[in-house]
Design a protein around this motif. Structure first.
Motif, PDB file in Angstrom:
ATOM      1  N   PRO A   3      23.637  35.685  20.814  1.00 11.27           N
ATOM      2  CA  PRO A   3      22.795  35.758  21.879  1.00 11.27           C
ATOM      3  C   PRO A   3      22.745  34.476  22.471  1.00 11.27           C
ATOM      4  O   PRO A   3      22.491  34.822  23.915  1.00 11.27           O
ATOM      5  CB  PRO A   3      21.601  36.491  21.743  1.00 11.27           C
ATOM      6  N   HIS A   4      23.032  33.404  21.647  1.00  8.16           N
ATOM      7  CA  HIS A   4      22.727  32.086  22.455  1.00  8.16           C
ATOM      8  C   HIS A   4      23.896  31.509  23.222  1.00  8.16           C
ATOM      9  O   HIS A   4      23.794  30.572  23.759  1.00  8.16           O
ATOM     10  CB  HIS A   4      22.250  31.229  21.447  1.00  8.16           C
ATOM     11  N   ASN A  29      15.761  27.579  23.553  1.00  8.56           N
ATOM     12  CA  ASN A  29      14.813  26.802  22.958  1.00  8.56           C
ATOM     13  C   ASN A  29      14.292  27.498  21.784  1.00  8.56           C
ATOM     14  O   ASN A  29      13.686  26.819  20.641  1.00  8.56           O
ATOM     15  CB  ASN A  29      13.603  26.737  23.688  1.00  8.56           C
ATOM     16  N   ALA A  30      14.522  28.839  21.515  1.00 12.53           N
ATOM     17  CA  ALA A  30      14.081  29.452  20.383  1.00 12.53           C
ATOM     18  C   ALA A  30      15.141  29.176  19.050  1.00 12.53           C
ATOM     19  O   ALA A  30      16.201  28.935  19.536  1.00 12.53           O
ATOM     20  CB  ALA A  30      13.745  30.844  20.544  1.00 12.53           C
ATOM     21  N   ASP A  31      14.595  29.485  18.069  1.00 14.60           N
ATOM     22  CA  ASP A  31      15.528  29.419  16.813  1.00 14.60           C
ATOM     23  C   ASP A  31      16.667  30.423  16.850  1.00 14.60           C
ATOM     24  O   ASP A  31      16.322  31.674  17.246  1.00 14.60           O
ATOM     25  CB  ASP A  31      14.735  29.882  15.599  1.00 14.60           C
ATOM     26  N   VAL A  32      17.929  29.965  16.497  1.00 10.86           N
ATOM     27  CA  VAL A  32      19.085  30.752  16.762  1.00 10.86           C
ATOM     28  C   VAL A  32      19.769  30.901  15.255  1.00 10.86           C
ATOM     29  O   VAL A  32      21.001  31.185  15.343  1.00 10.86           O
ATOM     30  CB  VAL A  32      19.971  30.443  17.786  1.00 10.86           C
ATOM     31  N   ARG A  33      19.417  30.285  14.313  1.00  5.99           N
ATOM     32  CA  ARG A  33      20.149  30.092  13.237  1.00  5.99           C
ATOM     33  C   ARG A  33      20.590  31.576  12.613  1.00  5.99           C
ATOM     34  O   ARG A  33      21.817  31.287  12.305  1.00  5.99           O
ATOM     35  CB  ARG A  33      18.996  29.684  11.974  1.00  5.99           C
ATOM     36  N   ARG A  34      19.918  32.507  12.825  1.00  6.02           N
ATOM     37  CA  ARG A  34      20.411  33.712  12.596  1.00  6.02           C
ATOM     38  C   ARG A  34      21.750  34.304  13.097  1.00  6.02           C
ATOM     39  O   ARG A  34      22.608  34.943  12.379  1.00  6.02           O
ATOM     40  CB  ARG A  34      19.361  35.143  12.972  1.00  6.02           C
ATOM     41  N   TRP A  35      21.881  33.562  14.336  1.00  9.41           N
ATOM     42  CA  TRP A  35      23.285  33.803  14.841  1.00  9.41           C
ATOM     43  C   TRP A  35      24.257  33.036  15.068  1.00  9.41           C
ATOM     44  O   TRP A  35      25.332  33.206  15.665  1.00  9.41           O
ATOM     45  CB  TRP A  35      23.168  34.592  16.505  1.00  9.41           C
ATOM     46  N   ARG A  71      27.978  33.463  14.902  1.00 10.11           N
ATOM     47  CA  ARG A  71      28.646  34.534  15.378  1.00 10.11           C
ATOM     48  C   ARG A  71      29.328  34.003  16.668  1.00 10.11           C
ATOM     49  O   ARG A  71      28.493  33.646  17.652  1.00 10.11           O
ATOM     50  CB  ARG A  71      27.558  35.837  15.495  1.00 10.11           C
TER      51      ARG A  71
END
Lengths: 464, 442
Positions: free
Chosen positions: B193-194, B180-186, B189
């Motif tokens: 981690p998502h 549910n959290a924001d995962v734009r950073r990854w 990749r």
């Protein structure tokens, strides 16, 4: 029905009544006296280049504002960061003295994205001076904590206003602070002279600035494709952008005042989330003091820990809101996550609850706690669909049998248990497992194995 | 050797290779499994081999409590000589299914887990609270993750330190882990981690991982495999080793309007029933719910299941209805009033389950555009791969137009995967396959 329909209903009510209406019965943010207002300005498509920054406080919204007509050289960008660092010196000393973390107020999620981009561009730079590093450290802190639900260290005005009050903002405008402020009937700065939408500087400025810029550009050259830089208009452009930053700070200050003066009672129980803010800031300052890189680590382990903590914060914040806010309870009910009904039968081992609800996400195995006394909990065994009459839920009591169970005939509300323990204790990854360390390459043991391990395993089975 | 026998032999070879890799001490073994390929059986074989042959301690991580109880029960029954420990959340009472089994111990604290060779089963959430270096904890040798594609890599990081060797088993075509959290950073990749844990592990340590693919499904028939494999498993070729199973007509339904649908369902494994929409598009569609209920009622009245030459009546407990939304589930349940025992639920709840007849509410019915949720390949894959005998997909006629309009362009990341495009492509492929020859209009 879903939570989106509850929100749509609130939005329609706001439209009908032509005023903001409660989207929460609780105050969800606490704006501190020493809160810092922060705005960065960039051009669309060039998020990494800072054209201006402005910082201020509630008492003096327009504090330091620096703008440039052309930030595309590294030297200019470094200078902007340095100026920001200088402006932060006094605050930095205050935070250190008080052992507190900063509270930074930004306009919108887009503003957060811009801050994040600047951090990614500069966090690994090795030739920053102390002031520039201070600026990057603060921006890095803001970018990270801004992704933590319930954080008090970063207040994103559009989100905070929307969480607290429903207004008639179109979804496309929800990230524009001015859209929200319009609904709150503020008597803020006059923006009429920037009223003509054109190229824009960012989403936030779409309806505000830009006439001056286009006027400048059309005056400067017959060719409207030339860049601002080649037109040699750096100075007048700087002036315009400077005014943008000031207006933005004033808007942020208006939003901050609305949030600060919110008369609703505060949401209880969020202290541990705020303690996380402080811990994160201490860690950031410690890294700063020791000369470490200032941006987020991208290692698999650090990424895993970051995402786990974001997820934890979301779960915790959702739980706090569910238990503390009646409107949030309504949303959860609409989603089928809450059991509202009447106790039809009960003894020390189990309970039968009749609910008129048919759309339930509750399933056998779901654990729920009584909203009147969360010490009393149950685990759902079975759901019996009674068609149009609703659902019968059969459950076992799992906690609170000695506290005093609700009697037969009592109207009850059960929802997810509050204060879930942390699912991902960080110390469990203090030693990085090889699976999450790209530099470790394990080798197989190379043990000898029988010719047919499948036959061996099957021979051990009782059903062979 | 017949084609099916050859497929079964090839399947056994892969299982043999997996057990060999586990027993030889390979650092990590990843098994990609198509639906109904016997994942749970493979986990049982691997764990029992480690515990009973190599005298090791094996930790089994599941995604839910019910999966943990189920796998502990299956292992305890199949291997009465193997100590099985179920490590539960605090205060959870012993599940009734495990109560009478002599080789099972249920504990709620890691310190109470007995030492020595054993299969220790817990949810991944529970395992993440176990300190592998704790004073009262005897280390385990092998970590087995069941339904590993349902676990995000960040969650894997918190249990990966439990054991030096890992076995990850799962179905790569299912609904991805919920984050549910924001995962734009990854987003860009491959080891973000998502991402599903096996994908991230392979991205980081391809050389250290033994990757095996099960080549056959024992649940799905050849016709279904032909439909879903190219749509949802382009990287995982597999065939059907299922004994001949089909829905057969044994009478006529009371409601003759569903006769054409049931005629199609008894003439093949997968079929599409298209319902006219009269220009109306709505998400909560009571006519769709009624139509699905009529198909279910008609099937219960007039069909049976023939498996390996034996015919058994189609009873409600052999029928499932899969929807995309909870309110659709409620609408179908209401429409099915009076018929108890049919498992009506969302695709998420149907993961890991199966039924003889599955009726699917097409996720694009009631949608005006092909959003990422509505075209999620994993969701449609789960919906269309639960059946042992027949699957009927019910859709509004506007679905064809929604698919033709192409995917929405939300959330695409440069350098990252494109779930919207992948999902739309899978939907388009399946729709065309069903529509061209396996469709009937109601």
């Amino acid at each position: 029905m879903s939570r989106a329909l509850v929100d749509l209903g609130l939005c329609l009510r706001a439209q009908r009544e032509r005023r903001p209406v409660d989207a929460s019965t609780r105050r969800l943010v606490d704006v501190r006296d020493d809160a810092l207002l922060l705005s960065l300005v960039a051009m669309p498509g060039d998020m990494g280049s800072m054209w201006a920054f402005g910082i201020g406080t509630l008492t003096k919204p327009v504090g330091t504002v620096k703008a440039t007509g052309d930030p595309r050289s590294f030297d200019v960008q470094r200078r902007m960061l340095g100026d920001l660092g200088v402006a932060l010196r006094r605050h930095w000393r205050t935070w250190a003295k008080a052992g507190a973390c900063p509270q930074v107020i930004v306009a919108s999620r887009s503003a957060l994205r811009l801050i994040e981009t600047v951090v990614f561009r500069w966090a690994n730079s090795s030739d920053l001076d102390d002031d520039q590093r201070k600026a990057v450290a603060l921006l890095s802190f803001v970018a990270e904590r801004g992704e933590y639900a319930g954080s008090r260290a970063v207040v994103v005005c559009t989100s905070a206003l929307a969480d607290r009050w429903a207004v008639g903002v179109e979804p496309d405008d929800a990230d524009l602070l001015v859209s929200h402020l319009d609904w709150h009937g503020d008597d803020g700065p006059t923006l009429d002279r920037y009223d003509e939408p054109d190229v824009g500087l960012s989403d936030e400025d779409e309806s505000t600035i830009v006439t001056p810029l286009s006027t400048l550009m059309s005056k400067g050259s017959a060719s409207d494709s030339a860049s601002v830089l080649t037109l040699g208009l750096s100075k007048p452009v700087t002036k315009v952008i400077d005014s943008i930053a000031k207006i933005r700070l004033e808007r942020i200050a208006q939003a901050a005042r609305l949030l600060r003066e919110d008369p609703a009672p505060p949401l209880p129980g969020a202290d541990d989330l705020w303690a996380d803010d402080v811990a994160e800031w201490k860690w950031k300052v410690s890294g700063f003091d020791q000369g470490y890189r200032l941006g987020p680590s991208s290692s698999p382990k650090a990424s895993a820990v970051t995402l786990a903590r974001r997820e934890e914060a979301l779960d915790r914040w959702a739980s706090l809101r569910l238990w503390g806010c009646e409107i949030e309870l309504r949303r959860a009910t609409a989603e089928g996550r809450v059991l509202i009904g009447t106790i039809a039968d009960s003894d020390l081992s189990g309970v039968t609850i009749e609910t008129p609800e048919r759309t339930l996400r509750i399933r056998p195995g779901t654990e729920l706690a009584w909203r009147d006394d969360p010490r009393i909990a149950l685990e759902v065994d079975a759901l019996i669909d009674r068609g149009a009459d609703g659902t019968v839920v059969e459950a076992r009591w799992t906690a609170g049998m000695r506290v005093g169970l609700p009697a037969v005939g009592t109207d009850v509300v059960f929802c997810d248990k509050p204060d879930q323990p942390r699912s991902y204790p960080i110390d469990r990854v203090r030693d990085t497992p090889w699976t999450h360390d790209p530099d470790l390459t394990p080798t197989g043991a190379g043990r000898s194995v029988s010719a047919d391990p499948l036959a061996d395993a099957r021979a051990l089975r009782a059903d062979q | 050797m017949s084609g099916v026998d050859a497929l079964i032999a090839a399947h056994d070879d892969v299982v043999r290779d997996a057990l060999r890799a586990v027993l030889a001490g390979d650092p990590a073994v990843v098994i990609e499994s198509p639906p109904g390929a016997g994942k749970s059986y493979l986990v049982e074989l691997a764990v029992s081999s480690a515990v009973l042959i190599a005298a090791e301690r094996a930790a089994v991580a599941t995604q839910t409590n019910s999966q943990a109880v189920d796998i502990a029960h299956r292992m305890a029954v199949a291997y009465p000589q193997m100590p099985v420990v179920l490590l539960t959340r605090k205060g959870m009472s012993t599940p009734p299914r495990l109560a009478g089994l002599a080789n099972v111990r249920v504990v709620d604290a890691p310190a109470d887990v007995p030492g020595g060779p054993a299969a220790i089963v817990a949810t991944r959430a529970k395992w993440s609270s176990v300190d592998p270096g704790g004073a009262n904890w005897e280390p385990v040798d092998l970590l087995v993750v069941d339904e590993a594609w349902q676990m995000a890599d960040f969650a894997y990081a918190f249990i990966a330190g439990l054991a030096p060797r890992h076995l990850l088993v799962g179905d790569p075509g299912q609904i991805p882990p919920v984050v549910n959290a924001d995962v734009r950073r990854w987003e860009d990749r491959p080891d973000g981690p998502h991402r599903p844990a096996p994908e991230a592990l392979l991205a980081r340590h391809r050389d250290a991982v033994t990757l095996l693919r099960l080549p056959s499904s024992r649940r799905l028939g050849a016709e279904t495999v032909e439909m879903i494999q190219p749509s949802f498993y382009p990287q995982l070729p597999f065939g059907s080793s299922r004994p001949a199973t089909r829905l057969v007509a044994t009478g006529s339904p009371t409601d003759p309007t569903v006769d054409p649908v049931l005629g199609l369902a008894t003439s093949g494994e997968m079929s599409l029933a298209v319902l006219g929409d009269g220009g109306q598009v709505r998400l909560l569609d009571r006519e769709m719910a009624d139509t699905i209920a009529r198909v279910v009622r008609g099937a219960l009245e007039s069909t049976s299941v023939e498996r390996g030459g034996v015919t058994v009546p189609l009873t409600p407990d052999r029928v499932a209805v899969v929807t995309a939304h909870v309110n659709q589930t409620a609408a179908v349940r209401l429409a099915l009033s009076g018929v108890s025992g049919v498992n009506v639920d969302t695709a998420e709840r149907h993961q890991g389950l199966e039924a003889d007849l599955v009726v699917v509410w097409h996720p694009l019915s009631g949608r005006v555009e092909a959003t990422r949720f509505a075209t999620e390949a994993g969701r449609l894959c789960v919906m269309t791969s639960r059946h042992r005998a027949a699957c009927v997909v019910v859709a509004r006629e506007h679905v064809a137009g929604v698919i033709d309009a192409g995917p929405v362009t939300e959330g695409r990341t440069l350098g990252g995967s494109d779930p919207s495009w992948d999902g739309w492509k899978a939907n388009d492929a399946l729709w065309r396959r069903l529509h061209d020859g396996r469709a009937v209009t109601l």
